[in-house]
Motif scaffolding. Structure first.
Motif, PDB file in Angstrom:
ATOM      1  N   LEU A 153       0.826  -1.208   0.000  1.00  0.00           N
ATOM      2  CA  LEU A 153       0.000   0.000   0.000  1.00  0.00           C
ATOM      3  C   LEU A 153       0.861   1.258   0.000  1.00  0.00           C
ATOM      4  N   TYR A 154       1.947   1.221   0.736  1.00  0.00           N
ATOM      5  CA  TYR A 154       2.849   2.368   0.779  1.00  0.00           C
ATOM      6  C   TYR A 154       3.442   2.643  -0.598  1.00  0.00           C
ATOM      7  N   SER A 155       3.841   1.600  -1.285  1.00  0.00           N
ATOM      8  CA  SER A 155       4.425   1.751  -2.620  1.00  0.00           C
ATOM      9  C   SER A 155       3.415   2.360  -3.592  1.00  0.00           C
ATOM     10  N   ALA A 156       2.166   1.876  -3.537  1.00  0.00           N
ATOM     11  CA  ALA A 156       1.126   2.394  -4.430  1.00  0.00           C
ATOM     12  C   ALA A 156       0.788   3.840  -4.092  1.00  0.00           C
ATOM     13  N   PHE A 157       0.712   4.130  -2.805  1.00  0.00           N
ATOM     14  CA  PHE A 157       0.429   5.493  -2.346  1.00  0.00           C
ATOM     15  C   PHE A 157       1.530   6.450  -2.790  1.00  0.00           C
ATOM     16  N   LYS A 158       2.765   6.061  -2.604  1.00  0.00           N
ATOM     17  CA  LYS A 158       3.900   6.899  -2.979  1.00  0.00           C
ATOM     18  C   LYS A 158       3.920   7.150  -4.491  1.00  0.00           C
ATOM     19  N   LYS A 159       3.607   6.132  -5.272  1.00  0.00           N
ATOM     20  CA  LYS A 159       3.576   6.276  -6.732  1.00  0.00           C
ATOM     21  C   LYS A 159       2.531   7.291  -7.154  1.00  0.00           C
ATOM     22  N   ASP A 160       1.337   7.228  -6.551  1.00  0.00           N
ATOM     23  CA  ASP A 160       0.270   8.168  -6.898  1.00  0.00           C
ATOM     24  C   ASP A 160       0.627   9.593  -6.487  1.00  0.00           C
ATOM     25  N   ILE A 161       1.241   9.743  -5.329  1.00  0.00           N
ATOM     26  CA  ILE A 161       1.660  11.071  -4.865  1.00  0.00           C
ATOM     27  C   ILE A 161       2.668  11.667  -5.845  1.00  0.00           C
ATOM     28  N   GLU A 162       3.622  10.872  -6.272  1.00  0.00           N
ATOM     29  CA  GLU A 162       4.646  11.360  -7.193  1.00  0.00           C
ATOM     30  C   GLU A 162       4.046  11.724  -8.548  1.00  0.00           C
TER      31      GLU A 162
END
Length: 293
Positions: free
Chosen positions: A59-68
């Motif tokens: 979830l952290y990886s997906a969240f970080k990708k969307d933020i970027e």
């Protein structure tokens, strides 16, 4: 700052990191919290209760990708999540339709108010011109279940989104493809409520718009010729052929277009009661007409 045993950040750390990243890149940091709630599948209260918990790595990886991606391109939050709320209901949205906005909620509520005032208990045929995601048509069908609600759009891809939303929310709409009032000409019935949030932005204003809008919302739904008035002129000119009087007509408008749209309606229906209403921000945003003859 504390780390979990597998060295993953806590939810609080992920949130603060995302807020700082967005702020550094000139974006609204509030997007971070909304996007985090989406990925965690929680509400604001649940988020606050679990801020110190470690965040799942996937979830952290997906969240970080969307933020970027949001920071880099300006892609709207709603295109990342695929949804937006309108009058308390969740709607599916994508790049084929406008993202629902609070001002349009005021338009729908105004139409409901006028129906209760002028057409209570009557058999209604309602037309939503340029339906997009179907928010207006679906909302009115759910508010008036016995009404025949017709939704038109020039974009077939937009109609697919409207169809999906209406089915998910249990609203039985008649969806018609075509430009403005053209689809109504092929029906056996006339309408006594017509509402539209058409394109109303002048092309010359495009350069001043936020990239989150001009680069992602469909141009067909945003821009119109003749200083943004072309859609209103096209719709109003054809009203005598599709309305069953007495009738209600309602438009969302650009904040500087109230007088022009009011005058267009009065030029076609001199005895109509026409009102320009302001939105919650104090800007002209809606025009309502009660037309008896």
């Amino acid at each position: 700052m504390s780390k979990s045993e597998n060295n993953q950040p806590s939810i609080m750390e992920a949130l603060q990191e995302a807020k700082g990243f967005l702020q550094t890149n000139g974006r609204e940091e509030g997007v971070a919290e909304l996007l985090l709630m989406f990925h965690l599948g929680c509400n604001k209260t649940e988020l606050l209760m679990n801020l110190r918990e470690p965040m799942d790595a996937v979830l952290y990886s997906a969240f970080k990708k969307d933020i970027e991606e949001h920071a880099k391109t300006g892609i709207p939050l709603q295109h990342l999540t695929g949804e937006e709320e309108f009058l308390g209901r969740r709607y599916y949205v994508n790049r084929d339709v406008l993202i629902p906005r609070p001002e349009t909620e005021e338009l729908v509520l105004g139409v409901e108010e006028l129906i209760h005032k002028h057409l209570p208990g009557q058999d209604l045929t309602i037309a939503d011109i340029g339906t997009g995601s179907g928010i207006i048509a679906t909302s009115l069908k759910l508010a008036f279940p016995q009404a025949n609600v017709i939704a038109t759009d020039i974009s077939e891809r937009a109609l697919l989104v409207a169809k999906s939303n209406s089915r998910t929310l249990g609203a039985d709409l008649t969806l018609k493809h075509g430009s403005y009032l053209e689809p109504l000409g092929h029906l056996d019935t006339r309408v006594n409520v017509l509402v539209s949030n058409p394109p109303y932005i002048d092309e010359a204003d495009k350069e001043h718009m936020a990239d989150t809008v001009k680069n992602f919302d469909p141009s067909l739904a945003l821009f119109a010729d003749e200083n943004g008035l072309a859609a209103y002129k096209a719709i109003i000119s054809g009203l005598p052929e599709v309305l069953a009087l007495p009738a209600i007509v309602a438009f969302e408008i650009g904040w500087q277009q109230g007088a022009q749209v009011r005058d267009l309606l009065l030029s076609k229906f001199p005895k109509a009661e026409v009102e320009v209403r302001q939105d919650i921000n104090g800007k002209d945003r809606m025009v309502f007409a009660w037309i008896c003859e």
